[in-house]
Write a protein that holds these residues in place. Structure first.
Motif, PDB file in Angstrom:
ATOM      1  N   ASN A 107      62.036  15.808  -7.569  1.00  0.00           N
ATOM      2  CA  ASN A 107      62.738  16.485  -8.667  1.00  0.00           C
ATOM      3  C   ASN A 107      64.068  17.081  -8.218  1.00  0.00           C
ATOM      4  OD1 ASN A 107      60.629  16.043 -10.587  1.00  0.00           O
ATOM      5  ND2 ASN A 107      59.453  17.676  -9.602  1.00  0.00           N
ATOM      6  N   ASN A 108      64.532  16.650  -7.055  1.00  0.00           N
ATOM      7  CA  ASN A 108      65.780  17.162  -6.487  1.00  0.00           C
ATOM      8  C   ASN A 108      65.738  18.658  -6.232  1.00  0.00           C
ATOM      9  OD1 ASN A 108      67.042  14.638  -6.451  1.00  0.00           O
ATOM     10  ND2 ASN A 108      67.776  14.861  -8.556  1.00  0.00           N
ATOM     11  N   LYS A 109      64.559  19.156  -5.879  1.00  0.00           N
ATOM     12  CA  LYS A 109      64.390  20.558  -5.507  1.00  0.00           C
ATOM     13  C   LYS A 109      64.230  20.641  -3.986  1.00  0.00           C
ATOM     14  CE  LYS A 109      64.221  22.066  -9.804  1.00  0.00           C
ATOM     15  NZ  LYS A 109      65.319  22.873 -10.381  1.00  0.00           N
ATOM     16  N   SER A 110      64.882  21.633  -3.396  1.00  0.00           N
ATOM     17  CA  SER A 110      64.814  21.785  -1.947  1.00  0.00           C
ATOM     18  C   SER A 110      63.407  22.169  -1.502  1.00  0.00           C
ATOM     19  CB  SER A 110      65.804  22.848  -1.482  1.00  0.00           C
ATOM     20  OG  SER A 110      65.688  23.053  -0.099  1.00  0.00           O
ATOM     21  N   VAL A 111      62.914  21.493  -0.482  1.00  0.00           N
ATOM     22  CA  VAL A 111      61.615  21.825   0.115  1.00  0.00           C
ATOM     23  C   VAL A 111      61.929  22.547   1.423  1.00  0.00           C
ATOM     24  CG1 VAL A 111      59.464  20.914   1.065  1.00  0.00           C
ATOM     25  CG2 VAL A 111      60.517  19.821  -0.917  1.00  0.00           C
ATOM     26  N   THR A 163      56.463  11.762  -1.917  1.00  0.00           N
ATOM     27  CA  THR A 163      57.617  11.226  -1.198  1.00  0.00           C
ATOM     28  C   THR A 163      58.735  12.260  -1.186  1.00  0.00           C
ATOM     29  OG1 THR A 163      57.078   8.949  -1.797  1.00  0.00           O
ATOM     30  CG2 THR A 163      59.351   9.392  -1.127  1.00  0.00           C
ATOM     31  N   LEU A 164      59.298  12.489  -0.013  1.00  0.00           N
ATOM     32  CA  LEU A 164      60.396  13.444   0.155  1.00  0.00           C
ATOM     33  C   LEU A 164      61.620  12.727   0.720  1.00  0.00           C
ATOM     34  CD1 LEU A 164      58.472  16.451   1.812  1.00  0.00           C
ATOM     35  CD2 LEU A 164      58.901  16.058  -0.624  1.00  0.00           C
ATOM     36  N   ALA A 165      62.793  13.233   0.359  1.00  0.00           N
ATOM     37  CA  ALA A 165      64.048  12.707   0.916  1.00  0.00           C
ATOM     38  C   ALA A 165      64.523  13.668   2.006  1.00  0.00           C
ATOM     39  CB  ALA A 165      65.104  12.587  -0.170  1.00  0.00           C
ATOM     40  N   VAL A 166      64.800  13.127   3.181  1.00  0.00           N
ATOM     41  CA  VAL A 166      65.296  13.928   4.297  1.00  0.00           C
ATOM     42  C   VAL A 166      66.777  13.602   4.490  1.00  0.00           C
ATOM     43  CG1 VAL A 166      65.047  14.487   6.742  1.00  0.00           C
ATOM     44  CG2 VAL A 166      63.015  13.881   5.383  1.00  0.00           C
ATOM     45  N   GLN A 167      67.625  14.612   4.263  1.00  0.00           N
ATOM     46  CA  GLN A 167      69.070  14.434   4.423  1.00  0.00           C
ATOM     47  C   GLN A 167      69.459  14.906   5.824  1.00  0.00           C
ATOM     48  OE1 GLN A 167      70.809  16.647   1.209  1.00  0.00           O
ATOM     49  NE2 GLN A 167      69.597  15.586  -0.346  1.00  0.00           N
ATOM     50  N   ALA A 168      69.662  13.951   6.722  1.00  0.00           N
ATOM     51  CA  ALA A 168      69.995  14.247   8.110  1.00  0.00           C
ATOM     52  C   ALA A 168      71.436  13.866   8.396  1.00  0.00           C
ATOM     53  CB  ALA A 168      69.044  13.500   9.048  1.00  0.00           C
ATOM     54  N   GLN A 169      71.892  14.191   9.599  1.00  0.00           N
ATOM     55  CA  GLN A 169      73.286  13.903   9.955  1.00  0.00           C
ATOM     56  C   GLN A 169      73.632  12.412   9.868  1.00  0.00           C
ATOM     57  OE1 GLN A 169      74.755  12.544  12.939  1.00  0.00           O
ATOM     58  NE2 GLN A 169      76.854  13.077  12.311  1.00  0.00           N
ATOM     59  N   GLY A 171      72.271  10.219   7.895  1.00  0.00           N
ATOM     60  CA  GLY A 171      72.138   9.758   6.514  1.00  0.00           C
ATOM     61  C   GLY A 171      70.789  10.152   5.945  1.00  0.00           C
ATOM     62  N   THR A 172      70.587   9.873   4.661  1.00  0.00           N
ATOM     63  CA  THR A 172      69.339  10.226   3.987  1.00  0.00           C
ATOM     64  C   THR A 172      68.303   9.117   4.169  1.00  0.00           C
ATOM     65  OG1 THR A 172      70.468  11.572   2.330  1.00  0.00           O
ATOM     66  CG2 THR A 172      68.289  10.745   1.743  1.00  0.00           C
ATOM     67  N   PHE A 173      67.061   9.502   4.412  1.00  0.00           N
ATOM     68  CA  PHE A 173      65.958   8.550   4.450  1.00  0.00           C
ATOM     69  C   PHE A 173      64.754   9.179   3.758  1.00  0.00           C
ATOM     70  CE2 PHE A 173      65.757  11.107   8.270  1.00  0.00           C
ATOM     71  CZ  PHE A 173      64.407  11.370   8.460  1.00  0.00           C
ATOM     72  N   HIS A 174      63.829   8.344   3.311  1.00  0.00           N
ATOM     73  CA  HIS A 174      62.675   8.812   2.553  1.00  0.00           C
ATOM     74  C   HIS A 174      61.404   8.698   3.390  1.00  0.00           C
ATOM     75  CE1 HIS A 174      65.635   8.142  -0.627  1.00  0.00           C
ATOM     76  NE2 HIS A 174      64.945   9.011  -1.347  1.00  0.00           N
ATOM     77  N   VAL A 175      60.536   9.689   3.225  1.00  0.00           N
ATOM     78  CA  VAL A 175      59.264   9.679   3.948  1.00  0.00           C
ATOM     79  C   VAL A 175      58.126   9.990   2.974  1.00  0.00           C
ATOM     80  CG1 VAL A 175      60.232  10.341   6.180  1.00  0.00           C
ATOM     81  CG2 VAL A 175      59.510  12.126   4.574  1.00  0.00           C
ATOM     82  N   LYS A 176      56.975   9.438   3.283  1.00  0.00           N
ATOM     83  CA  LYS A 176      55.756   9.731   2.530  1.00  0.00           C
ATOM     84  C   LYS A 176      54.931  10.706   3.352  1.00  0.00           C
ATOM     85  CE  LYS A 176      51.686   7.460   0.545  1.00  0.00           C
ATOM     86  NZ  LYS A 176      50.978   6.163   0.415  1.00  0.00           N
ATOM     87  N   PRO A 703      71.243  15.282  -6.352  1.00  0.00           N
ATOM     88  CA  PRO A 703      70.279  15.018  -5.266  1.00  0.00           C
ATOM     89  C   PRO A 703      70.496  15.907  -4.042  1.00  0.00           C
ATOM     90  CG  PRO A 703      71.277  12.981  -6.069  1.00  0.00           C
ATOM     91  CD  PRO A 703      72.081  14.108  -6.598  1.00  0.00           C
ATOM     92  N   TYR A 704      71.540  16.740  -4.072  1.00  0.00           N
ATOM     93  CA  TYR A 704      71.864  17.604  -2.930  1.00  0.00           C
ATOM     94  C   TYR A 704      71.857  19.062  -3.407  1.00  0.00           C
ATOM     95  CZ  TYR A 704      73.592  13.018  -1.553  1.00  0.00           C
ATOM     96  OH  TYR A 704      73.703  11.673  -1.298  1.00  0.00           O
TER      97      TYR A 704
END
Length: 856
Positions: A107-111, A163-169, A171-176, A703-704
């Motif tokens: 939902n584009n909410k920060s975890v 599923t979460l999106a991890v925004q790292a240096q 680039g962004t990648f998705h993890v379950k 998304p950010y």
């Protein structure tokens, strides 16, 4: 004498109760702050000691920046295999742990925490030192799988399978999420994401051959210090790395935490200091009035053979008993306060346990030293005054001491101290360096406060006549009597008002300083910011390049100028080595910012191999246009940069960025690789309105959630909110001071009612009604409170104006007086006076008239 003292103490226990409350509050804050900080320190010491490897190899941290760069320093992952060959090494592991990430749900909410604690991504590698254990699901296996800590999962409603999106240096990648890990030790409040080791290297660092540190386990029987020496000899002859034992690593981590703990400790000790200072006035006043009321009793003791030392010792013994009782109750209250703070930290995600509360021996010692010491010192002057009571005082009623020689002494001493204070404040205004100006300001504040307290009674009669001048016309004879009651004993009125004056002087000074800071920042933003919008992280942390790319691709965007920060050390011509933080900008800086230059311009400042410096800083250190300066960057990277421009903004900004250094962003990219953008300055394309562009940018950045779009008004509000945090602390201190000051006014009026019992009875006998009597006492209380407010705010305004002169040396030259706040405080003081008089006035109005007339 001891029996008489104990009986006197018990006889006056009701009158001493309010004074004891001041002692209780001051001791509670001292004890509570010590217990809380000791508990947190002990808890984290155990955490760091239990989770640190026997030896850790890290990148050398030779430069520390107060402004985050987003860059992650690394070591070669191959070091793990190299260290494994050292004698005495049982095992090694190439660790990956980064904090420059953001985790977002579907939902584009920060975890992640909202308390300022970091979100940490690390590789999943269980040892007997691991702070977590797997409690559900399975370990991450390959790309696309991750674990989440249980506290974050509960707080953010994340479950296995999400599923979460991890925004790292990189680039962004998705993890379950395939499992949940639960803390086995104290949870420091961070959010933890665990990845497969290979995935962590490639997705978090962008390279499979790098690591953030190397953990080394010692073989059985090998001492950590011995192993450290061996590892250093094997891999670090040139001093490239920081190599630490478990105890050194724990101390380093504790030192980083120490800054956070110190803030809490100093804030609470500030509350304790205010409570002590205001409590001193309350205790002095209480004992002075009790001694004045007991003049006949003390005279009788002298007539029966008690000498001056015995009388003085008797009063000091009462003070000692009051201090012991107040300290004991304050220590108990401090334990409760510490427990409340621990619960508060738990609400913020730091899971401390009250069962592990630490009450070490220095805490009760400090509690009793503060409580007993303050009470004893405050009662010393009244005790000396009691010792001078003549045996003849037993033969007649004695009036309260008037305004004889002691007030003349106050005038002389107060004038001398005040003159020194004014000289210090004048020196503060005239000083040209921030350090000397700040020192003179502190000295001036202390001296003028002391002078005002000493000379306060001298100001009572002229100021009360003015402040209460309308009372006779508005309230008739009742108003006239209330004014004269406040004038009757200037010493008492001055001491009562002083308790309120201290807190209001503080809030007055800080209000002027903060209003001036806000106005200065507003002017600076108006003068320098030329961009339509600024894109920044909500908590000022850098963001990934992905955000920059998305902003550039947004419809309606015409120009994007990046800003990055770089920690550095510059060697100046005068021999000084200054560690600071510089900014890097894209070339079209003039299109989004208005920078004034004393010499040179933006093109030369941002040219390759060049930098710009603030003109006053350059002049101070002998730097000229064209000077070539040696510069050190993190990781041992060095170069020489030519001064291409001298800026003339007159606004250094502070916050670890002294010198106003900036250069082209290519310099940052070269010497601080893998850094991240801290701000984006965005202008709309031709034909695109600001409102339309804002909507487009907000849509792009959904998304950010950590990134915000701000225009000038938003930017000003952000600065105001940051400054307001400091004001809230000052207002909290003011609230505490007012609580104790109210106790002081209540105490003074209550004792004054007892002292004037016969007078009140006679007034009632000749026709003064109960309502009129209550009004008379309320008006007396109001005029004393307003007198304290006017005195405090006047002093605070002087302090605030001088504080603004200190700020002006940092470029914040605007002076603002918050008149609305000042008027509100004066009105609030009148309300405080009314509230403080309610109980004493009620008690006076309920006196039996005949019993009051017969009272001695």
């Amino acid at each position: 004498m001891l029996k008489a003292t104990l009986r006197s103490f018990l006889a006056h226990k009701g009158r001493l109760l309010l004074s004891a409350l001041a002692v209780v509050l001051s001791v509670a804050f001292v004890a509570g702050s010590l217990i809380f900080s000791d508990t947190v320190t002990r808890t984290f010491d155990r955490l760091f000691a239990s989770t640190s490897a026997d030896v850790t190899v890290e990148p050398k941290q030779d430069l520390k920046s107060s402004v985050p760069t987003g860059a992650t320093e690394t070591v070669p992952a191959s070091l793990a295999a190299q260290v494994a060959k050292v004698a005495g090494v049982a095992a090694t592991h190439a660790d990956v742990s980064v904090e420059n990430i953001v985790v977002v749900d579907s939902n584009n909410k920060s975890v992640g925490p909202t308390t300022g604690a970091p979100t940490i991504a690390t590789d999943w590698y269980l040892t007997d030192r691991s702070p977590v254990k797997l409690t559900s699901g399975h370990a991450p296996q390959g790309a696309g799988e991750a674990l989440l800590d249980a506290d974050t999962a509960d707080d953010k409603h994340v479950k296995i399978g999400d599923t979460l999106a991890v925004q790292a240096q990189p680039g962004t990648f998705h993890v379950k999420i395939v499992g949940i890990a639960t803390f086995t030790t104290t949870n420091p409040g961070a959010a933890l994401v665990f990845l497969d080791p290979a995935t962590a290297k490639s997705q978090l660092l962008g390279a499979s051959d790098r690591a953030t540190s190397i953990s080394v386990d010692a073989a059985k029987g090998v001492d950590d210090a011995v192993l450290k020496r061996r590892v250093t000899a094997a891999i670090d002859a040139s001093g490239t790395y920081d190599i630490k034992t478990a105890s050194e690593q724990a101390k380093s981590a504790a030192a980083d935490l120490g800054g956070f703990l110190d803030v809490i400790k100093y804030v609470m000790l500030g509350f304790a200091g205010i409570a002590v200072l205001v409590g001193v006035f309350l205790i002095v006043n209480t004992f002075s009035m009790l001694i004045a009321q007991r003049t006949r009793e003390l005279g009788l003791l002298r007539a029966l053979g008690a000498d001056r030392k015995q009388v003085r010792r008797s009063v000091l013994t009462e003070a000692l008993l009051l201090g012991l009782v107040g300290s004991t109750l304050g220590l108990a209250a401090g334990i409760g306060l510490a427990a409340g703070l621990i619960k508060l930290m738990t609400a913020f995600g730091m899971n401390l346990k009250t069962a592990e509360m630490v009450v070490s021996w220095p805490t009760p010692v400090a509690a009793y030293v503060v409580g007993v010491g303050v009470t004893f010192v405050a009662a010393y002057l009244p005790a000396r005054r009691a010792a001078t009571v003549s045996p003849m005082a037993a033969l007649a009623d004695a009036e309260v001491a008037g305004v004889g020689r002691p007030l003349r002494v106050r005038a002389v001493v107060g004038s001398i101290v005040g003159a020194l204070g004014v000289a210090a404040l004048a020196g503060c205004a005239a000083a040209t360096s921030t350090a000397s100006s700040s020192s003179l300001l502190g000295l001036g504040i202390v001296l003028t406060l002391i002078a005002t307290v000493i000379a306060g009674p001298l100001l009572v009669r002229p100021m009360i006549r003015v402040l209460g001048g309308a009372f006779p016309a508005l309230f008739g004879s009742v108003g006239r009597m209330s004014q004269r009651n406040a004038l009757r004993n200037p010493r008492r009125t001055g001491a009562t008002a002083a308790a309120l004056m201290v807190g209001l002087a503080l809030v007055g000074g800080m209000s002027v300083a903060s209003a001036s800071m806000s106005k200065s920042f507003d002017q600076q933003i108006d003068k320098t910011l030329g961009a339509d919008f600024v894109i920044q992280n909500g908590n000022f942390l850098p963001f990934s390049k992905e955000v920059t790319d998305q902003v550039r691709a947004t419809e309606g965007v015409g120009l994007v100028v990046r800003a990055r920060f770089a920690p550095l050390a510059v060697r100046l011509p005068d021999g000084r080595r200054v560690e600071t933080t510089a900014a890097g900008y894209d070339t079209p800086l003039d299109d989004v910012a208005h920078i004034k230059y004393a010499q040179g311009g933006t093109s030369s400042a941002l040219a390759a191999g060049h930098l710009a410096m603030e003109a006053d800083f350059a002049k101070k250190h002998g730097v000229r246009l064209g000077s070539v300066l040696p510069v050190e960057f993190p990781g041992g990277r060095t170069t020489k940069l030519t001064v291409g421009a001298l800026s003339d903004q007159g606004f250094s900004g502070g916050f670890g960025t002294q010198g106003g250094l900036f250069f082209g962003i290519a310099t940052v990219e070269r010497y601080v690789p893998n850094g991240q953008d801290s701000s984006l300055y965005v202008n709309a394309a031709s034909g695109t309105g600001a409102d339309r562009l804002r909507k487009s940018l907000e849509t792009t950045l959904k998304p950010y959630p950590q990134v915000q779009v701000r225009d000038q008004a938003d930017y000003k509000k952000l600065v105001h909110d940051q400054i307001a945090v400091l004001l809230y602390l000052v207002y909290a201190l003011l609230g505490l001071a007012i609580v104790i000051a109210v106790l002081g006014v209540v105490n003074t009026l209550a004792l004054s009612v007892v002292e004037r019992t016969r007078e009140i009875g006679l007034l009632r006998a000749i026709g003064l009604g109960r309502r009129q009597l209550r009004r008379m006492i309320r008006l007396e209380s109001v005029v004393i409170a307003v007198f304290g407010a006017v005195l405090g705010l006047g002093l605070g305004l002087v302090w605030g104006v001088c504080a603004q002169q200190v700020l002006a040396l940092q470029g914040m030259k605007a002076l603002a007086i918050p008149w609305t706040t000042i008027v509100a405080v004066v009105i609030g003081s009148a309300v405080v006076g009314i509230v403080a008089a309610l109980l004493p006035a009620l008690r006076a109005s309920r006196m039996n008239v005949l019993a009051a007339i017969a009272h001695e």
